[in-house]
Design a protein around this motif. Sequence first.
Motif, PDB file in Angstrom:
ATOM      1  N   GLY A  10      16.534 147.398 -18.156  1.00 34.95           N
ATOM      2  CA  GLY A  10      16.261 147.349 -19.583  1.00 34.95           C
ATOM      3  C   GLY A  10      14.858 147.778 -19.959  1.00 34.95           C
ATOM      4  O   GLY A  10      14.536 147.872 -21.145  1.00 34.95           O
ATOM      5  N   ALA A  11      14.020 148.037 -18.962  1.00 35.62           N
ATOM      6  CA  ALA A  11      12.628 148.394 -19.262  1.00 35.62           C
ATOM      7  C   ALA A  11      12.140 149.570 -18.419  1.00 35.62           C
ATOM      8  O   ALA A  11      10.943 149.766 -18.260  1.00 35.62           O
ATOM      9  N   LEU A  12      13.058 150.354 -17.908  1.00 37.53           N
ATOM     10  CA  LEU A  12      12.686 151.482 -17.052  1.00 37.53           C
ATOM     11  C   LEU A  12      11.771 152.475 -17.769  1.00 37.53           C
ATOM     12  O   LEU A  12      10.755 152.907 -17.219  1.00 37.53           O
ATOM     13  N   GLU A  13      12.086 152.808 -19.007  1.00 39.59           N
ATOM     14  CA  GLU A  13      11.260 153.766 -19.744  1.00 39.59           C
ATOM     15  C   GLU A  13       9.883 153.187 -20.060  1.00 39.59           C
ATOM     16  O   GLU A  13       8.876 153.898 -19.996  1.00 39.59           O
ATOM     17  N   PRO A  44      15.403 138.436 -11.936  1.00 40.47           N
ATOM     18  CA  PRO A  44      14.712 137.507 -11.030  1.00 40.47           C
ATOM     19  C   PRO A  44      14.339 138.158  -9.692  1.00 40.47           C
ATOM     20  O   PRO A  44      13.305 137.811  -9.106  1.00 40.47           O
ATOM     21  N   ASP A  45      15.155 139.105  -9.245  1.00 41.15           N
ATOM     22  CA  ASP A  45      14.839 139.802  -7.992  1.00 41.15           C
ATOM     23  C   ASP A  45      13.576 140.638  -8.130  1.00 41.15           C
ATOM     24  O   ASP A  45      12.754 140.705  -7.210  1.00 41.15           O
ATOM     25  N   ILE A  46      13.408 141.262  -9.275  1.00 38.63           N
ATOM     26  CA  ILE A  46      12.208 142.064  -9.525  1.00 38.63           C
ATOM     27  C   ILE A  46      10.985 141.158  -9.645  1.00 38.63           C
ATOM     28  O   ILE A  46       9.922 141.447  -9.081  1.00 38.63           O
ATOM     29  N   GLY A  62      -0.018 141.519 -11.459  1.00 43.40           N
ATOM     30  CA  GLY A  62       1.272 142.171 -11.574  1.00 43.40           C
ATOM     31  C   GLY A  62       1.685 142.359 -13.019  1.00 43.40           C
ATOM     32  O   GLY A  62       1.195 141.672 -13.913  1.00 43.40           O
ATOM     33  N   ILE A  63       2.602 143.298 -13.208  1.00 43.61           N
ATOM     34  CA  ILE A  63       3.223 143.523 -14.511  1.00 43.61           C
ATOM     35  C   ILE A  63       4.729 143.526 -14.295  1.00 43.61           C
ATOM     36  O   ILE A  63       5.233 144.246 -13.424  1.00 43.61           O
ATOM     37  N   VAL A  64       5.428 142.682 -15.071  1.00 40.34           N
ATOM     38  CA  VAL A  64       6.883 142.585 -14.975  1.00 40.34           C
ATOM     39  C   VAL A  64       7.496 142.912 -16.328  1.00 40.34           C
ATOM     40  O   VAL A  64       6.978 142.508 -17.369  1.00 40.34           O
ATOM     41  N   LEU A  65       8.595 143.642 -16.296  1.00 37.47           N
ATOM     42  CA  LEU A  65       9.218 144.126 -17.515  1.00 37.47           C
ATOM     43  C   LEU A  65      10.728 143.954 -17.432  1.00 37.47           C
ATOM     44  O   LEU A  65      11.336 144.256 -16.408  1.00 37.47           O
ATOM     45  N   CYS A  66      11.306 143.470 -18.526  1.00 43.02           N
ATOM     46  CA  CYS A  66      12.764 143.457 -18.654  1.00 43.02           C
ATOM     47  C   CYS A  66      13.061 143.784 -20.119  1.00 43.02           C
ATOM     48  O   CYS A  66      12.168 144.173 -20.861  1.00 43.02           O
ATOM     49  N   GLY A  67      14.283 143.634 -20.549  1.00 40.63           N
ATOM     50  CA  GLY A  67      14.645 144.005 -21.912  1.00 40.63           C
ATOM     51  C   GLY A  67      13.793 143.338 -22.970  1.00 40.63           C
ATOM     52  O   GLY A  67      13.255 143.991 -23.860  1.00 40.63           O
ATOM     53  N   THR A  68      13.647 142.021 -22.880  1.00 34.35           N
ATOM     54  CA  THR A  68      12.822 141.287 -23.847  1.00 34.35           C
ATOM     55  C   THR A  68      11.510 140.786 -23.245  1.00 34.35           C
ATOM     56  O   THR A  68      10.611 140.394 -23.983  1.00 34.35           O
ATOM     57  N   MET A 107       6.288 142.033 -20.430  1.00 34.37           N
ATOM     58  CA  MET A 107       6.587 142.673 -21.715  1.00 34.37           C
ATOM     59  C   MET A 107       8.063 143.055 -21.734  1.00 34.37           C
ATOM     60  O   MET A 107       8.698 143.151 -20.687  1.00 34.37           O
ATOM     61  N   GLY A 108       8.557 143.315 -22.942  1.00 36.70           N
ATOM     62  CA  GLY A 108       9.952 143.672 -23.124  1.00 36.70           C
ATOM     63  C   GLY A 108      10.143 145.134 -23.472  1.00 36.70           C
ATOM     64  O   GLY A 108       9.574 145.611 -24.455  1.00 36.70           O
ATOM     65  N   GLY A 109      10.936 145.823 -22.696  1.00 36.61           N
ATOM     66  CA  GLY A 109      11.190 147.235 -22.914  1.00 36.61           C
ATOM     67  C   GLY A 109      11.997 147.538 -24.165  1.00 36.61           C
ATOM     68  O   GLY A 109      11.933 148.638 -24.697  1.00 36.61           O
TER      69      GLY A 109
END
Length: 148
Positions: A10-13, A44-46, A62-68, A107-109
């Motif tokens: 959900g946050a690849l871009e 959770p794996d990421i 670190g920076i973690v990103l998902c849809g929201t 952050m959310g993508g």
Amino acid sequence: MKIVIGCDHGALELKKEVLKVLAEFKDIATEDVGTFDAESVDYPDIAEKVCGKITKGEADRGIVLCGTGIGISIAANKIKGIRAALCGDVFSARMSREHNDANVLAMGGRVTGFGPAGEIVRTWVTTEFSQGERHIRRIEKMMALENK
């Protein structure tokens, strides 16, 4: 400084854009732990991959990103030693570093535009922890909650 970054599908871009921003800093090395395509993965794996690098001393932040950004920030904060801050604005990013010494930015993508995300990342990576006594005391109390 070394920053490890990871996202779900959900946050690849957004991850691609954040990596461009991080490349502006010559003193920052990055490691991308995935995902690398649009196939569905579990955030959770990421979070575990990113945060594991920090807790093992293989990365500074670190920076973690998902849809929201919500799910991945919750997952990251389950890992002992992690202080992940979900930031959707520059002020929150600055305070997460100055007051909370956040070692992970979330952050959310699907909710954070590329322009604002770039400013959030620039602020977060350049802001140092204030070292204020009250902030140190509060961080110690937060981190002690992991043992309850």
